[in-house]
Scaffold this active site. Sequence first.
Site, PDB file in Angstrom:
ATOM      1  N   THR A 134      -1.376  -5.794  -3.478  1.00 22.59           N
ATOM      2  CA  THR A 134      -1.278  -4.397  -3.026  1.00 22.59           C
ATOM      3  C   THR A 134       0.069  -3.818  -3.448  1.00 22.59           C
ATOM      4  OG1 THR A 134      -2.652  -4.846  -1.100  1.00 22.59           O
ATOM      5  CG2 THR A 134      -1.335  -2.846  -1.011  1.00 22.59           C
ATOM      6  N   GLY A 139      -9.826  -2.401   3.498  1.00 23.19           N
ATOM      7  CA  GLY A 139      -8.658  -3.049   4.082  1.00 23.19           C
ATOM      8  C   GLY A 139      -7.832  -2.033   4.843  1.00 23.19           C
ATOM      9  N   ASP A 140      -6.559  -2.363   5.023  1.00 20.07           N
ATOM     10  CA  ASP A 140      -5.674  -1.462   5.761  1.00 20.07           C
ATOM     11  C   ASP A 140      -5.103  -0.344   4.879  1.00 20.07           C
ATOM     12  OD1 ASP A 140      -4.196  -3.274   4.266  1.00 20.07           O
ATOM     13  OD2 ASP A 140      -2.586  -3.448   5.751  1.00 20.07           O
ATOM     14  N   THR A 200       1.346  -5.104   3.142  1.00 22.12           N
ATOM     15  CA  THR A 200       0.537  -5.874   2.207  1.00 22.12           C
ATOM     16  C   THR A 200       0.048  -7.112   2.947  1.00 22.12           C
ATOM     17  OG1 THR A 200       2.436  -7.089   1.379  1.00 22.12           O
ATOM     18  CG2 THR A 200       1.869  -5.082   0.210  1.00 22.12           C
ATOM     19  N   GLY A 201      -0.938  -7.779   2.358  1.00 18.30           N
ATOM     20  CA  GLY A 201      -1.454  -8.992   2.986  1.00 18.30           C
ATOM     21  C   GLY A 201      -2.759  -8.714   3.702  1.00 18.30           C
ATOM     22  N   GLY A 219      -5.175  -7.207   5.565  1.00 21.26           N
ATOM     23  CA  GLY A 219      -5.364  -5.907   6.191  1.00 21.26           C
ATOM     24  C   GLY A 219      -6.162  -5.963   7.474  1.00 21.26           C
TER      25      GLY A 219
HETATM   26  N1  GLY Z   1      -3.520  -5.158   2.591  1.00 23.32           N
HETATM   27  C1  GLY Z   1      -4.510  -4.961   1.627  1.00 23.32           C
HETATM   28  C2  GLY Z   1      -5.849  -5.304   2.074  1.00 23.32           C
HETATM   29  O1  GLY Z   1      -6.036  -5.989   3.058  1.00 23.32           O
HETATM   30  O2  GLY Z   1      -6.793  -4.893   1.433  1.00 23.32           O
END
Ligand code: GLY
Length: 315
Positions: free
Chosen positions: A172, A202-203, A223-224, A226
């Site tokens: 991300t 995702g987030d 990032t990571g 989400g």
């Molecule tokens: N943080 C990016 C996702 O989970 O898609």
Amino acid sequence: MAKTILVSSEGKYGIEAGVEVLRGGAARLDVIEAAIRPVEIAPECRSVGLGGWPNLTGAAELDASIMDGRTLHSGSVGALSGFRHPISVARQVMERLPHVLLVGAGAARFATEIGAEPGPTDDQAAAVALARQGWETWLTAHVPAEVRADWPDVPLIEWARQSADPETAHGTTIALVKDAAGEIGCGVSTCGWAYKYPGRLGDSPIIGAGVYADSRYGAAGCTGMGELTIRTGTARAVVLYMKMGLSVEAACREALADLRAAERRFKGGVTIHAIDAAGQPCVLSVGRFTDTVRWYFWTEGMPAFEERQTLVAGW
Ligand code: GLY
């Protein structure tokens, strides 16, 4: 008002362009687009853009968002396929529609209506082929041949659970910017979790989870995993903690405490990126692969942008 830009690991492909336009006096949202667009087409980048990891069916579904900290106007796209620059489509959602978030076919329809650049284009072919090769390798390693024979017209639930691999559930690109007017904005773009269930958001397109900006207090982006930051509203929480008087690092640590309280079903981690209203930065990582997380930062007075290492915390 010191101009400032902070980008995440993958932002290394766009920081130079971002710094250049910020130095030249561009406003926050233009700087964000300038910093993120190169990442979306970087041949080496597997977690952003059409060359990013596809979903379980082999299709790239991209998420992006942008937020203006002066007005709190925001725009997002989720599960967008077939376009080169999701960050620019997200911005146009903010600028041209009375909505914040478009997904799937509706997002693609909007992108076509505004004349967004379709993709993948020739310069992305090698990246798309590499990502697809990764997906095929994963499929061969995890799915028995008799199931693969009917793929993707099989129940996918079990395979989505097996794709919860922290090695490919990170990436991300984030850009947090404070411009010459002292206003703050943030933007995010990603392909999301590799081999995710189709339609998974995702987030990154969820304002308040993976992205939030308020010029009065600061901005944050994640990032990571989400799935975790959606559940605890991490980006909004960081900005809210700064509003309550915490320093940018204390605010990130408080948001991390919220993340710790959420039961985790999967391995993996989260990196919180934040700046306060003065542009003071903090990047804090928790979970696996944190030792490889880098970020890039430039503020007025620095001759060039710097690569920095994240603060690391444990679960
Ligand atoms: N943080 C990016 C996702 O989970 O898609």
